[in-house]
Scaffold this motif. Structure first.
Motif, PDB file in Angstrom:
ATOM      1  N   ASP A  28       3.384 -27.827 -19.554  1.00  0.00           N
ATOM      2  CA  ASP A  28       4.094 -26.592 -19.232  1.00  0.00           C
ATOM      3  C   ASP A  28       3.151 -25.498 -18.742  1.00  0.00           C
ATOM      4  O   ASP A  28       3.534 -24.331 -18.654  1.00  0.00           O
ATOM      5  CB  ASP A  28       4.880 -26.095 -20.440  1.00  0.00           C
ATOM      6  CG  ASP A  28       3.986 -25.853 -21.661  1.00  0.00           C
ATOM      7  OD1 ASP A  28       2.768 -26.068 -21.543  1.00  0.00           O
ATOM      8  OD2 ASP A  28       4.509 -25.445 -22.722  1.00  0.00           O
ATOM      9  N   ASN A  29       1.892 -25.905 -18.420  1.00  0.00           N
ATOM     10  CA  ASN A  29       0.879 -24.970 -17.905  1.00  0.00           C
ATOM     11  C   ASN A  29       0.618 -23.810 -18.872  1.00  0.00           C
ATOM     12  O   ASN A  29       0.231 -22.711 -18.444  1.00  0.00           O
ATOM     13  CB  ASN A  29       1.300 -24.409 -16.538  1.00  0.00           C
ATOM     14  CG  ASN A  29       1.337 -25.485 -15.470  1.00  0.00           C
ATOM     15  OD1 ASN A  29       0.481 -26.384 -15.458  1.00  0.00           O
ATOM     16  ND2 ASN A  29       2.339 -25.430 -14.589  1.00  0.00           N
ATOM     17  N   HIS A  36     -11.903 -30.833 -30.706  1.00  0.00           N
ATOM     18  CA  HIS A  36     -13.116 -31.637 -30.861  1.00  0.00           C
ATOM     19  C   HIS A  36     -12.757 -33.117 -30.823  1.00  0.00           C
ATOM     20  O   HIS A  36     -11.830 -33.563 -31.512  1.00  0.00           O
ATOM     21  CB  HIS A  36     -13.805 -31.295 -32.188  1.00  0.00           C
ATOM     22  CG  HIS A  36     -14.153 -29.848 -32.321  1.00  0.00           C
ATOM     23  ND1 HIS A  36     -13.249 -28.914 -32.773  1.00  0.00           N
ATOM     24  CD2 HIS A  36     -15.305 -29.171 -32.047  1.00  0.00           C
ATOM     25  CE1 HIS A  36     -13.820 -27.708 -32.783  1.00  0.00           C
ATOM     26  NE2 HIS A  36     -15.056 -27.841 -32.350  1.00  0.00           N
ATOM     27  N   ARG A  37     -13.495 -33.843 -30.034  1.00  0.00           N
ATOM     28  CA  ARG A  37     -13.216 -35.259 -29.834  1.00  0.00           C
ATOM     29  C   ARG A  37     -13.259 -36.031 -31.159  1.00  0.00           C
ATOM     30  O   ARG A  37     -12.463 -36.954 -31.373  1.00  0.00           O
ATOM     31  CB  ARG A  37     -14.240 -35.836 -28.856  1.00  0.00           C
ATOM     32  CG  ARG A  37     -13.981 -37.276 -28.473  1.00  0.00           C
ATOM     33  CD  ARG A  37     -14.848 -37.687 -27.305  1.00  0.00           C
ATOM     34  NE  ARG A  37     -14.447 -38.970 -26.781  1.00  0.00           N
ATOM     35  CZ  ARG A  37     -14.749 -39.395 -25.567  1.00  0.00           C
ATOM     36  NH1 ARG A  37     -15.465 -38.618 -24.749  1.00  0.00           N
ATOM     37  NH2 ARG A  37     -14.355 -40.591 -25.143  1.00  0.00           N
ATOM     38  N   ALA A  38     -14.200 -35.682 -32.041  1.00  0.00           N
ATOM     39  CA  ALA A  38     -14.329 -36.404 -33.299  1.00  0.00           C
ATOM     40  C   ALA A  38     -13.058 -36.320 -34.140  1.00  0.00           C
ATOM     41  O   ALA A  38     -12.768 -37.239 -34.914  1.00  0.00           O
ATOM     42  CB  ALA A  38     -15.508 -35.831 -34.091  1.00  0.00           C
ATOM     43  N   ILE A  39     -12.267 -35.246 -33.975  1.00  0.00           N
ATOM     44  CA  ILE A  39     -11.032 -35.090 -34.746  1.00  0.00           C
ATOM     45  C   ILE A  39      -9.840 -35.655 -33.983  1.00  0.00           C
ATOM     46  O   ILE A  39      -9.005 -36.365 -34.552  1.00  0.00           O
ATOM     47  CB  ILE A  39     -10.787 -33.613 -35.086  1.00  0.00           C
ATOM     48  CG1 ILE A  39     -12.020 -33.010 -35.774  1.00  0.00           C
ATOM     49  CG2 ILE A  39      -9.562 -33.451 -35.969  1.00  0.00           C
ATOM     50  CD1 ILE A  39     -12.433 -33.706 -37.042  1.00  0.00           C
ATOM     51  N   LEU A  40      -9.761 -35.381 -32.692  1.00  0.00           N
ATOM     52  CA  LEU A  40      -8.631 -35.858 -31.904  1.00  0.00           C
ATOM     53  C   LEU A  40      -8.591 -37.376 -31.827  1.00  0.00           C
ATOM     54  O   LEU A  40      -7.522 -37.970 -31.655  1.00  0.00           O
ATOM     55  CB  LEU A  40      -8.697 -35.280 -30.490  1.00  0.00           C
ATOM     56  CG  LEU A  40      -8.566 -33.756 -30.361  1.00  0.00           C
ATOM     57  CD1 LEU A  40      -8.565 -33.349 -28.893  1.00  0.00           C
ATOM     58  CD2 LEU A  40      -7.318 -33.241 -31.062  1.00  0.00           C
ATOM     59  N   SER A  41      -9.719 -38.029 -31.968  1.00  0.00           N
ATOM     60  CA  SER A  41      -9.762 -39.490 -31.861  1.00  0.00           C
ATOM     61  C   SER A  41      -9.022 -40.174 -33.006  1.00  0.00           C
ATOM     62  O   SER A  41      -8.811 -41.388 -32.969  1.00  0.00           O
ATOM     63  CB  SER A  41     -11.214 -39.974 -31.836  1.00  0.00           C
ATOM     64  OG  SER A  41     -11.892 -39.592 -33.011  1.00  0.00           O
ATOM     65  N   ARG A  42      -8.610 -39.426 -34.013  1.00  0.00           N
ATOM     66  CA  ARG A  42      -7.793 -40.000 -35.082  1.00  0.00           C
ATOM     67  C   ARG A  42      -6.437 -40.447 -34.561  1.00  0.00           C
ATOM     68  O   ARG A  42      -5.828 -41.367 -35.109  1.00  0.00           O
ATOM     69  CB  ARG A  42      -7.585 -38.982 -36.196  1.00  0.00           C
ATOM     70  CG  ARG A  42      -8.838 -38.571 -36.935  1.00  0.00           C
ATOM     71  CD  ARG A  42      -8.504 -37.538 -37.989  1.00  0.00           C
ATOM     72  NE  ARG A  42      -7.475 -38.019 -38.890  1.00  0.00           N
ATOM     73  CZ  ARG A  42      -6.556 -37.248 -39.472  1.00  0.00           C
ATOM     74  NH1 ARG A  42      -6.549 -35.936 -39.229  1.00  0.00           N
ATOM     75  NH2 ARG A  42      -5.660 -37.763 -40.291  1.00  0.00           N
ATOM     76  N   ASP A  43      -5.938 -39.785 -33.510  1.00  0.00           N
ATOM     77  CA  ASP A  43      -4.651 -40.113 -32.909  1.00  0.00           C
ATOM     78  C   ASP A  43      -4.855 -41.216 -31.861  1.00  0.00           C
ATOM     79  O   ASP A  43      -5.651 -41.045 -30.934  1.00  0.00           O
ATOM     80  CB  ASP A  43      -4.050 -38.859 -32.270  1.00  0.00           C
ATOM     81  CG  ASP A  43      -2.655 -39.078 -31.732  1.00  0.00           C
ATOM     82  OD1 ASP A  43      -2.515 -39.803 -30.728  1.00  0.00           O
ATOM     83  OD2 ASP A  43      -1.697 -38.527 -32.322  1.00  0.00           O
ATOM     84  N   GLY A  44      -4.151 -42.334 -32.009  1.00  0.00           N
ATOM     85  CA  GLY A  44      -4.354 -43.468 -31.108  1.00  0.00           C
ATOM     86  C   GLY A  44      -4.111 -43.134 -29.654  1.00  0.00           C
ATOM     87  O   GLY A  44      -4.916 -43.486 -28.784  1.00  0.00           O
ATOM     88  N   ALA A  45      -2.991 -42.434 -29.363  1.00  0.00           N
ATOM     89  CA  ALA A  45      -2.672 -42.096 -27.971  1.00  0.00           C
ATOM     90  C   ALA A  45      -3.716 -41.143 -27.397  1.00  0.00           C
ATOM     91  O   ALA A  45      -4.160 -41.302 -26.245  1.00  0.00           O
ATOM     92  CB  ALA A  45      -1.278 -41.471 -27.897  1.00  0.00           C
ATOM     93  N   LEU A  46      -4.114 -40.149 -28.175  1.00  0.00           N
ATOM     94  CA  LEU A  46      -5.125 -39.226 -27.694  1.00  0.00           C
ATOM     95  C   LEU A  46      -6.471 -39.920 -27.515  1.00  0.00           C
ATOM     96  O   LEU A  46      -7.196 -39.650 -26.544  1.00  0.00           O
ATOM     97  CB  LEU A  46      -5.279 -38.067 -28.684  1.00  0.00           C
ATOM     98  CG  LEU A  46      -4.320 -36.880 -28.501  1.00  0.00           C
ATOM     99  CD1 LEU A  46      -4.457 -35.917 -29.662  1.00  0.00           C
ATOM    100  CD2 LEU A  46      -4.604 -36.166 -27.184  1.00  0.00           C
ATOM    101  N   GLU A  68       2.683 -32.990 -23.048  1.00  0.00           N
ATOM    102  CA  GLU A  68       3.479 -32.351 -24.097  1.00  0.00           C
ATOM    103  C   GLU A  68       3.487 -30.856 -23.851  1.00  0.00           C
ATOM    104  O   GLU A  68       2.557 -30.316 -23.226  1.00  0.00           O
ATOM    105  CB  GLU A  68       2.902 -32.640 -25.496  1.00  0.00           C
ATOM    106  CG  GLU A  68       3.148 -34.050 -26.005  1.00  0.00           C
ATOM    107  CD  GLU A  68       2.607 -34.262 -27.410  1.00  0.00           C
ATOM    108  OE1 GLU A  68       3.014 -35.235 -28.059  1.00  0.00           O
ATOM    109  OE2 GLU A  68       1.775 -33.448 -27.861  1.00  0.00           O
ATOM    110  N   ASP A  69       4.553 -30.208 -24.360  1.00  0.00           N
ATOM    111  CA  ASP A  69       4.562 -28.753 -24.252  1.00  0.00           C
ATOM    112  C   ASP A  69       3.654 -28.160 -25.333  1.00  0.00           C
ATOM    113  O   ASP A  69       3.171 -28.859 -26.227  1.00  0.00           O
ATOM    114  CB  ASP A  69       5.984 -28.204 -24.358  1.00  0.00           C
ATOM    115  CG  ASP A  69       6.682 -28.615 -25.659  1.00  0.00           C
ATOM    116  OD1 ASP A  69       5.974 -28.966 -26.637  1.00  0.00           O
ATOM    117  OD2 ASP A  69       7.920 -28.604 -25.705  1.00  0.00           O
ATOM    118  N   ALA A  73       2.231 -30.031 -28.764  1.00  0.00           N
ATOM    119  CA  ALA A  73       0.817 -30.403 -28.742  1.00  0.00           C
ATOM    120  C   ALA A  73       0.041 -29.673 -29.838  1.00  0.00           C
ATOM    121  O   ALA A  73      -0.841 -30.257 -30.483  1.00  0.00           O
ATOM    122  CB  ALA A  73       0.217 -30.089 -27.372  1.00  0.00           C
ATOM    123  N   LEU A  74       0.380 -28.397 -30.069  1.00  0.00           N
ATOM    124  CA  LEU A  74      -0.327 -27.632 -31.096  1.00  0.00           C
ATOM    125  C   LEU A  74      -0.013 -28.180 -32.490  1.00  0.00           C
ATOM    126  O   LEU A  74      -0.905 -28.263 -33.353  1.00  0.00           O
ATOM    127  CB  LEU A  74       0.067 -26.157 -31.007  1.00  0.00           C
ATOM    128  CG  LEU A  74      -0.718 -25.197 -31.903  1.00  0.00           C
ATOM    129  CD1 LEU A  74      -2.209 -25.273 -31.612  1.00  0.00           C
ATOM    130  CD2 LEU A  74      -0.219 -23.760 -31.710  1.00  0.00           C
TER     131      LEU A  74
END
Length: 393
Positions: A28-29, A36-46, A68-69, A73-74
């Motif tokens: 939605d711009n 941080h990549r180390a935390i986001l990598s917990r999510d398989g899709a991310l 995602e909007d 996403a937040l």
């Protein structure tokens, strides 16, 4: 410092200033989400999207388009950082428990040297460690400043920790504390062999919870053999409580203190402790009192002297009033016949009682003079330089 616990709510809120290495661009711009990549990598899709993306912004952050909007996403990011839907600490929740396990796994990888995805290098004497810059900066202001300086000076994300206490034995356990943020995860650092190096290292890295716990344990372990060396450590730690405890122990148990370790102290410190031990033995107020500060000791003496002088003057005034009143009562009555002596005027052995009171007043006066002479001797013994030797630093 951040709150103790696995929640990284503050790390997500301040991600941009805490060396975020990922920028999520939303469909939605809306405002991008820095993380941080180390935390986001917990999510398989991310994690899959992070691996498939090879686009970076001017700050070197990975730019990841995300379908995602902003609210969705937040909420996803907050859950990954162990927060609730409002971005607050959710300690004890399922998300926080899962995050804690993930952080301990990252700490174990750092202890083995670090994984390939780490963007920072920590150099210690004889070793290098791949670490997650954002996590260390979140836990410690020292790391935050060190990584910022390395970035400004063109050294990328390599930081050197020049500290004798940062050994190969200490660092793996330290990573468990730095990543998980709980002192209970630093049990290996708080053993009898490592608690002092841990306190010194935590002091340098501005890890106050770990420093405080280590000092608490050191305070319980003060004895005749280690007190002199712990005094020097207390000066390095700038811990007035530990320094005072060591001085108090050496003064109280001076004959038993290890002469070998006592000789390691500076000469002015040894001289001050000898004098303070002698003063404790000769203290007219309380023999063998617990003393740790010459200035505080002298202040107590002066206060006691003022109190005793005040009481003595009050007793003398009362005695003078009693003598004057007795003189009036014993004056001959201007009347015919024998004088009537009322019950309240009867004083058994008046002269003897008067002598007893005077002897008590004389003893009080001598005690005051003795205390005054003792204070004068202590002021001479503890000159400014001697007192400064034991002052908290």
């Amino acid at each position: 410092p951040p709150p103790v616990g696995a929640s990284l709510a503050g790390m997500l809120r301040d991600a941009e200033s805490l060396f975020a290495d990922v920028q999520l661009v939303l469909r939605d711009n809306g405002a991008p989400i820095f993380a941080h990549r180390a935390i986001l990598s917990r999510d398989g899709a991310l994690a899959a999207r992070l691996s498939a993306t090879d686009s970076y912004d001017k700050q070197g952050r990975l730019v990841v388009p995300w379908d995602e909007d902003a609210p969705t996403a937040l909420a996803r990011a907050r859950r990954l950082y162990g927060c609730d839907a409002d971005g607050c600490d959710a300690s004890g929740s399922e998300a926080a428990v899962e995050l804690r396990a993930h952080l301990l796994a990252l700490a174990a990888e750092a202890a083995r040297g670090g994984r390939s995805g780490c963007v920072a290098v920590l150099c210690t004497p004889g070793a290098q460690w791949g670490v997650d810059r954002g996590l260390l900066a979140f836990r410690s202001d020292w790391f935050r400043g060190a990584f910022a300086y390395a970035k400004r000076s063109g050294r990328g994300s390599e930081v050197t920790l020049s500290c004798d206490e940062a050994t190969r034995e200490v660092m793996p356990a330290l990573f468990s504390f730095l990543y998980a943020g709980d002192v209970d995860d630093a049990g290996e650092l708080l053993t009898a062999e490592l608690v002092v190096p841990t306190a010194l290292l935590a002091d340098q890295l501005l890890l106050e919870p770990l420093r405080s716990r280590a000092i608490e344990l050191i305070l319980e372990a003060v004895d005749d053999a280690n007190t002199p060396s712990l005094f020097l450590d207390a000066v390095g730690l700038r811990s007035a409580e530990l320094q005072g405890k060591c001085i108090e122990h050496m003064v109280r148990h001076f004959p038993n203190i290890s002469s070998m370790h006592f000789a390691e102290l500076p000469e002015e410190v040894r001289d001050a402790i000898r004098k303070l031990a002698a003063a404790a033995r000769a203290n007219p107020l309380c023999a063998h009192a617990r003393l740790r500060d010459p200035r505080e000791f002298q202040a107590i003496l002066r206060e006691s002297l003022e109190e005793q002088v005040g009481r003595h003057e009050q007793a003398c005034d009362l005695q003078r009033e009693e003598v004057a009143l007795r003189t009036v009562r014993e004056a001959p009555a201007l009347r015919w016949g024998p004088r009537v002596v009322y019950p309240w005027e009867r004083v058994r052995e008046p002269e003897l009682e008067k002598q007893r009171v005077q002897l008590a007043l004389d003893r009080g006066a001598r005690k005051i003079e003795t205390l005054r002479a003792f204070i004068k001797a202590q002021e001479h013994a503890f000159a400014r330089t001697v007192a400064d030797a034991l002052a908290p630093r």
